[in-house]
Design a protein around this motif. Structure first.
Motif, PDB file in Angstrom:
ATOM      1  N   VAL A 171       1.337   7.844  -3.704  1.00 50.18           N
ATOM      2  CA  VAL A 171       0.414   7.618  -4.843  1.00 50.18           C
ATOM      3  C   VAL A 171       0.612   8.733  -5.685  1.00 50.18           C
ATOM      4  O   VAL A 171       0.675   8.658  -6.991  1.00 50.18           O
ATOM      5  N   GLN A 172       1.356  10.196  -4.959  1.00 48.50           N
ATOM      6  CA  GLN A 172       1.391  11.071  -5.580  1.00 48.50           C
ATOM      7  C   GLN A 172       2.173  11.171  -6.719  1.00 48.50           C
ATOM      8  O   GLN A 172       2.179  11.442  -7.916  1.00 48.50           O
TER       9      GLN A 172
ATOM     10  N   LYS B 167       2.776  21.024  -3.148  1.00 46.30           N
ATOM     11  CA  LYS B 167       3.717  20.800  -1.762  1.00 46.30           C
ATOM     12  C   LYS B 167       5.483  20.852  -2.176  1.00 46.30           C
ATOM     13  O   LYS B 167       5.920  21.395  -1.360  1.00 46.30           O
TER      14      LYS B 167
ATOM     15  N   GLU C  27      -1.401  17.560  -6.173  1.00 50.68           N
ATOM     16  CA  GLU C  27      -0.932  17.471  -4.987  1.00 50.68           C
ATOM     17  C   GLU C  27       0.692  17.697  -4.478  1.00 50.68           C
ATOM     18  O   GLU C  27       1.035  18.578  -3.614  1.00 50.68           O
ATOM     19  N   TYR C  28       0.776  17.223  -5.946  1.00 52.50           N
ATOM     20  CA  TYR C  28       2.627  16.554  -5.799  1.00 52.50           C
ATOM     21  C   TYR C  28       2.818  17.990  -5.886  1.00 52.50           C
ATOM     22  O   TYR C  28       3.910  18.412  -4.975  1.00 52.50           O
TER      23      TYR C  28
ATOM     24  N   SER D 262       1.881   5.031   0.000  1.00 48.00           N
ATOM     25  CA  SER D 262       1.559   6.141   1.367  1.00 48.00           C
ATOM     26  C   SER D 262       1.071   7.169   0.033  1.00 48.00           C
ATOM     27  O   SER D 262       0.800   7.414  -0.541  1.00 48.00           O
ATOM     28  N   GLU D 263       0.801   8.684   1.087  1.00 48.34           N
ATOM     29  CA  GLU D 263      -0.033   9.417   0.281  1.00 48.34           C
ATOM     30  C   GLU D 263       1.183   9.630  -0.721  1.00 48.34           C
ATOM     31  O   GLU D 263       0.668  10.418  -2.116  1.00 48.34           O
TER      32      GLU D 263
ATOM     33  N   GLN E 193      -4.151  14.053  -7.510  1.00 48.96           N
ATOM     34  CA  GLN E 193      -2.809  13.933  -7.083  1.00 48.96           C
ATOM     35  C   GLN E 193      -1.217  14.507  -7.622  1.00 48.96           C
ATOM     36  O   GLN E 193      -0.233  14.792  -7.421  1.00 48.96           O
TER      37      GLN E 193
ATOM     38  N   LYS F 271       1.232  -0.999  -0.131  1.00 47.10           N
ATOM     39  CA  LYS F 271      -0.213  -0.088  -0.238  1.00 47.10           C
ATOM     40  C   LYS F 271       0.757   1.356  -0.292  1.00 47.10           C
ATOM     41  O   LYS F 271       1.393   1.535   0.908  1.00 47.10           O
TER      42      LYS F 271
END
Length: 207
Positions: free
Chosen positions: A49-50, A204, A200-201, A45-46, A197, A43
């Motif tokens: 995924v980004q 940040k 967001e990448y 992480s955030e 995503q 799985k």
């Protein structure tokens, strides 16, 4: 880019990217590369995924990180905070090398880039060898007489993707000249993709 590297990229992402050319690349080994690949689909992480969504753009369109960042900065110029990602993807789809690929003149983005850089493509009747040129509505992209022969016959007879709504062939039944007739959007990216995503990448990272 070697075929083996392209295959590993797609396995790592867990999906095929049309720009890398080969169909059915993951039919036999649809799991990550490496000796523990069959059991290592962890799985994400955030951030993971980004990063994965951003990597899809890099690999499919055949870009370097700085090239993509430049397109992000251009998209943000003149766009509000909620729409720059739309402007980004529209620009990527309208890059000359991608238009050559989406018209079916080449079976992969690498082959499309080569056609452009070797001066086998014209834009509004003029030879262009820079694949990053952004095509505008009404512009006509065509193969040279030399490239319109055997060089691209195989690709044009079995294009990797269907012709998108924002492109049309200038002459009915002749697939060597195409025109941009609309503006592509997020939904025209030809693979499963989460635009939020990517937004967001880069948000940040202050790009």
């Amino acid at each position: 880019m070697a075929n083996r590297t392209k295959f590993k990229m797609q396995r790592a992402l867990g999906m095929e990217l049309p720009g890398l050319g080969k169909e059915g690349a993951l039919e036999k080994r649809n799991y990550p590369p490496g000796q523990h690949g069959r059991s290592s689909r962890k799985k994400l992480s955030e951030f993971g995924v980004q990063l994965r969504e951003k990597q899809k753009l890099l690999f499919h369109y055949g870009l370097r990180e700085e090239q993509l960042r430049r397109f992000v900065r251009m998209a943000k110029t003149g766009s509000d905070a909620g729409s720059w990602i739309q402007a980004l993807l529209s620009s990527l789809e309208r890059r000359l090398d991608n238009v050559v690929f989406r018209l079916g003149f080449a079976r992969s983005m690498a082959a499309a880039k080569q056609l452009v850089s070797h001066r086998h493509v014209t834009l509004n009747g003029r030879l262009v060898n820079i694949g990053s040129v952004v095509v505008r509505p009404g512009d006509v992209v065509a193969l040279t007489a030399f490239a319109a022969g055997e060089m691209t016959e195989n690709a044009r007879s079995r294009p990797r993707l269907n012709l998108p709504h924002f492109l049309r062939f200038v002459d009915e039944g002749v697939n060597t000249q195409g025109q941009l007739v609309g503006m592509p959007g997020v939904g025209d990216v030809p693979f499963e993709f989460n635009a939020n995503q990517v937004a967001e990448y880069y948000a940040k990272r202050g790009v």
